[in-house]
Design a protein around this motif. Structure first.
Motif, PDB file in Angstrom:
ATOM      1  N   ASN A 117       0.808  -1.226   0.000  1.00  0.00           N
ATOM      2  CA  ASN A 117       0.000   0.000   0.000  1.00  0.00           C
ATOM      3  C   ASN A 117       0.836   1.268   0.000  1.00  0.00           C
ATOM      4  OD1 ASN A 117      -2.659   0.855  -0.209  1.00  0.00           O
ATOM      5  ND2 ASN A 117      -2.844   1.291   1.976  1.00  0.00           N
ATOM      6  N   GLY A 118       2.038   1.198  -0.587  1.00  0.00           N
ATOM      7  CA  GLY A 118       2.874   2.390  -0.656  1.00  0.00           C
ATOM      8  C   GLY A 118       3.556   2.571  -1.999  1.00  0.00           C
ATOM      9  N   ALA A 119       3.083   1.859  -3.025  1.00  0.00           N
ATOM     10  CA  ALA A 119       3.636   1.961  -4.382  1.00  0.00           C
ATOM     11  C   ALA A 119       5.075   1.469  -4.459  1.00  0.00           C
ATOM     12  CB  ALA A 119       3.521   3.376  -4.929  1.00  0.00           C
ATOM     13  N   GLY A 120       5.427   0.494  -3.646  1.00  0.00           N
ATOM     14  CA  GLY A 120       6.754  -0.091  -3.726  1.00  0.00           C
ATOM     15  C   GLY A 120       7.839   0.835  -3.202  1.00  0.00           C
ATOM     16  N   LYS A 121       8.904   0.979  -3.982  1.00  0.00           N
ATOM     17  CA  LYS A 121      10.089   1.708  -3.539  1.00  0.00           C
ATOM     18  C   LYS A 121       9.853   3.198  -3.375  1.00  0.00           C
ATOM     19  CE  LYS A 121      11.847   2.350  -8.279  1.00  0.00           C
ATOM     20  NZ  LYS A 121      10.651   1.796  -8.929  1.00  0.00           N
ATOM     21  N   TYR A 122       8.812   3.746  -3.980  1.00  0.00           N
ATOM     22  CA  TYR A 122       8.626   5.199  -3.986  1.00  0.00           C
ATOM     23  C   TYR A 122       8.388   5.756  -2.582  1.00  0.00           C
ATOM     24  CZ  TYR A 122       8.438   4.610  -9.006  1.00  0.00           C
ATOM     25  OH  TYR A 122       8.766   4.289 -10.294  1.00  0.00           O
ATOM     26  N   SER A 123       7.558   5.101  -1.808  1.00  0.00           N
ATOM     27  CA  SER A 123       7.294   5.599  -0.458  1.00  0.00           C
ATOM     28  C   SER A 123       8.501   5.382   0.447  1.00  0.00           C
ATOM     29  CB  SER A 123       6.053   4.919   0.125  1.00  0.00           C
ATOM     30  OG  SER A 123       6.176   3.513   0.078  1.00  0.00           O
ATOM     31  N   VAL A 124       9.152   4.219   0.338  1.00  0.00           N
ATOM     32  CA  VAL A 124      10.300   3.928   1.193  1.00  0.00           C
ATOM     33  C   VAL A 124      11.440   4.914   0.937  1.00  0.00           C
ATOM     34  CG1 VAL A 124      12.027   2.183   1.774  1.00  0.00           C
ATOM     35  CG2 VAL A 124       9.675   1.489   1.348  1.00  0.00           C
ATOM     36  N   ALA A 125      11.626   5.284  -0.321  1.00  0.00           N
ATOM     37  CA  ALA A 125      12.681   6.235  -0.682  1.00  0.00           C
ATOM     38  C   ALA A 125      12.240   7.682  -0.507  1.00  0.00           C
ATOM     39  CB  ALA A 125      13.127   6.001  -2.117  1.00  0.00           C
ATOM     40  N   GLY A 126      11.009   7.910  -0.054  1.00  0.00           N
ATOM     41  CA  GLY A 126      10.526   9.269   0.205  1.00  0.00           C
ATOM     42  C   GLY A 126      10.334  10.102  -1.046  1.00  0.00           C
ATOM     43  N   VAL A 127       9.870   9.472  -2.125  1.00  0.00           N
ATOM     44  CA  VAL A 127       9.633  10.198  -3.379  1.00  0.00           C
ATOM     45  C   VAL A 127       8.271  10.875  -3.284  1.00  0.00           C
ATOM     46  CG1 VAL A 127       9.447  10.035  -5.880  1.00  0.00           C
ATOM     47  CG2 VAL A 127      11.051   8.567  -4.652  1.00  0.00           C
ATOM     48  N   ARG A 128       8.278  12.167  -3.030  1.00  0.00           N
ATOM     49  CA  ARG A 128       7.042  12.917  -2.859  1.00  0.00           C
ATOM     50  C   ARG A 128       6.644  13.634  -4.153  1.00  0.00           C
ATOM     51  NH1 ARG A 128       4.946  13.718   2.256  1.00  0.00           N
ATOM     52  NH2 ARG A 128       6.202  12.894   3.992  1.00  0.00           N
ATOM     53  N   GLY A 129       5.460  14.226  -4.109  1.00  0.00           N
ATOM     54  CA  GLY A 129       4.938  14.935  -5.260  1.00  0.00           C
ATOM     55  C   GLY A 129       3.773  14.229  -5.909  1.00  0.00           C
ATOM     56  N   TYR A 130       3.438  13.042  -5.384  1.00  0.00           N
ATOM     57  CA  TYR A 130       2.286  12.282  -5.851  1.00  0.00           C
ATOM     58  C   TYR A 130       1.338  12.156  -4.657  1.00  0.00           C
ATOM     59  CZ  TYR A 130       5.762  11.117  -9.381  1.00  0.00           C
ATOM     60  OH  TYR A 130       6.733  11.189 -10.350  1.00  0.00           O
ATOM     61  N   PRO A 131       0.206  12.837  -4.653  1.00  0.00           N
ATOM     62  CA  PRO A 131      -0.623  12.902  -3.443  1.00  0.00           C
ATOM     63  C   PRO A 131      -0.930  11.563  -2.782  1.00  0.00           C
ATOM     64  CG  PRO A 131      -1.391  14.508  -5.026  1.00  0.00           C
ATOM     65  CD  PRO A 131      -0.320  13.710  -5.714  1.00  0.00           C
ATOM     66  N   PRO A 132      -1.278  10.495  -3.534  1.00  0.00           N
ATOM     67  CA  PRO A 132      -1.547   9.224  -2.835  1.00  0.00           C
ATOM     68  C   PRO A 132      -0.317   8.665  -2.124  1.00  0.00           C
ATOM     69  CG  PRO A 132      -2.454   9.194  -5.064  1.00  0.00           C
ATOM     70  CD  PRO A 132      -1.552  10.376  -4.985  1.00  0.00           C
ATOM     71  N   ILE A 133       0.864   8.836  -2.735  1.00  0.00           N
ATOM     72  CA  ILE A 133       2.088   8.365  -2.100  1.00  0.00           C
ATOM     73  C   ILE A 133       2.438   9.247  -0.913  1.00  0.00           C
ATOM     74  CG2 ILE A 133       4.568   8.005  -2.424  1.00  0.00           C
ATOM     75  CD1 ILE A 133       3.958   7.223  -5.318  1.00  0.00           C
ATOM     76  N   ASP A 134       2.266  10.550  -1.062  1.00  0.00           N
ATOM     77  CA  ASP A 134       2.506  11.468   0.055  1.00  0.00           C
ATOM     78  C   ASP A 134       1.667  11.067   1.262  1.00  0.00           C
ATOM     79  OD1 ASP A 134       4.161  12.850  -1.651  1.00  0.00           O
ATOM     80  OD2 ASP A 134       2.788  14.536  -1.952  1.00  0.00           O
ATOM     81  N   GLU A 135       0.401  10.723   1.003  1.00  0.00           N
ATOM     82  CA  GLU A 135      -0.501  10.363   2.098  1.00  0.00           C
ATOM     83  C   GLU A 135      -0.027   9.101   2.806  1.00  0.00           C
ATOM     84  OE1 GLU A 135      -3.501   8.415   4.324  1.00  0.00           O
ATOM     85  OE2 GLU A 135      -2.880   7.641   2.359  1.00  0.00           O
ATOM     86  N   LYS A 136       0.465   8.126   2.059  1.00  0.00           N
ATOM     87  CA  LYS A 136       0.947   6.889   2.672  1.00  0.00           C
ATOM     88  C   LYS A 136       2.242   7.126   3.446  1.00  0.00           C
ATOM     89  CE  LYS A 136      -2.477   4.596   1.047  1.00  0.00           C
ATOM     90  NZ  LYS A 136      -3.616   4.273   1.949  1.00  0.00           N
TER      91      LYS A 136
END
Length: 365
Positions: A119-138
């Motif tokens: 529920n975090g789009a894989g590596k994007y949330s773990v690496a703190g890749v922001r700028g995508y609202p759903p990922i930012d929220e997670k």
């Protein structure tokens, strides 16, 4: 077009779960360690690892050259460079990852593997890749950017996509749908692999071991004191990798170490990646964690995490106690740290610096 009729009202249902709980109590954990000596434990460890490789199906996985390719580099906050790589983990099977490299990193800098949970789009949330609202929220909800947190403290963080997540989806259309894009394809992988005797955990553990191979061959950073840290499904991957691969010198498992009966049998709607055919007949999760001893292990759970099961953190404490008995036997009772945090299912970084110091201190003993 008329609305479909409602389903029949069912005053009573007749579920299977009570019978399966009885079967668990009758048949489970028949290969738990029952010896008294270090020699007996070491024999048990060897035999248990062989058994687990058979259950996971890793013996059916195929070796291949890594053929690493650097896809891009991006400068991020704090002087950190985010390298986007792909490496081959099996013939025609590619792992994508972000390697977070602090500007101070050199051959003395330790590396942490940071596998993602759900529920975090894989590596994007773990690496703190922001700028995508759903990922930012997670990231904000789960404190999901633990790879970036480690990089800010000066460590190199390898943040991979595990199979079925991020760039490793099975269906490209899933990346365009929000709920599917945030989650993963574990059920597809289970449907493909389990009839061939290969579990999802087996695939993920194999891939992380190949990531270690590449990091060792790359030789830019220190892999002699390699760590692994993961939350939720990332904690699952960290647990299994550290249990089976001694190259992981320290491990941090957050939001995952709990007993199978409560957390995966009673809560049987959990993701397919958690389930390994025949596993429960032989071992519980604390037995798997015992295979990490005496290397330092930090276990973190949240008091109100529903994934602990109906008995709450008691279900975690029981499994930590199983592992702790192995640490005591091997003369390292202080090399396992259990932290109970407030709140629901999430990673807690409040004591990250102190707990990393614990891991490094005990990895030297």
């Amino acid at each position: 077009m008329t609305e479909p009729e409602q389903l029949p009202y069912l005053k009573k249902i007749y579920p299977t779960l009570p019978a399966m709980l009885r079967k668990f109590d009758r048949f489970a954990r028949k290969r738990a360690f029952m010896g008294k000596s270090v020699g007996e434990f070491e024999r048990w460890r060897t035999e248990t690892r062989t058994l687990l490789h058979e259950l996971l199906g890793t013996e059916k996985m195929e070796s291949s050259p890594a053929q690493p390719q650097l896809l891009s580099t991006t400068a991020v906050e704090g002087g950190i460079t985010r390298e986007h790589w792909r490496i081959q983990v099996e013939p025609e099977v590619w792992m994508t990852l972000f390697l977070l490299v602090p500007e101070s990193a050199d051959k003395t800098t330790s590396v942490f593997l940071c596998p993602p949970g759900h529920n975090g789009a894989g590596k994007y949330s773990v690496a703190g890749v922001r700028g995508y609202p759903p990922i930012d929220e997670k990231i904000d909800h789960y404190h999901y950017d633990y790879g970036l947190q480690l990089a800010k403290l000066g460590y190199v963080a390898a943040c991979p996509d595990c199979r079925g997540f991020g760039e490793r989806r099975e269906d490209p259309a899933d990346t365009t749908r929000l709920s599917e894009g945030l989650k993963g394809d574990c059920y597809r992988l289970a449907h493909m692999g389990e009839p061939l005797g290969i579990s999802v955990i087996g695939m993920l553990t194999w891939d992380l071991a190949r990531l270690i191979d590449w990091l060792e061959a790359d030789a830019r950073f220190d892999t002699q004191r390699l760590g692994a840290l993961g939350f939720s499904g990332g904690g699952m991957q960290t647990l299994w990798l550290a249990a089976l691969d001694d190259r992981v010198k320290m491990a941090a498992v957050s939001g995952y170490l709990y007993g199978y009966r409560d957390a995966l049998l009673t809560l049987n709607s959990n993701c397919s990646c958690n389930y390994v055919p025949h596993l429960w007949e032989y071992l519980d999760m604390g037995d798997i964690a015992s295979l990490i001893a005496p290397r330092p292990l930090w276990v973190q759970s949240c008091r109100d995490d529903r994934l602990n099961g109906p008995r709450g953190v008691v279900n975690v404490e029981e499994q930590v106690a199983i592992a702790h008995s192995a640490y005591r036997l091997l003369g390292a009772p202080d090399s396992i740290l259990y932290e109970i945090c407030p709140g629901t299912h999430q990673w807690h970084e409040e004591h990250l610096t102190e707990n990393l110091a614990f891991l490094f201190t005990h990895s030297m003993t």
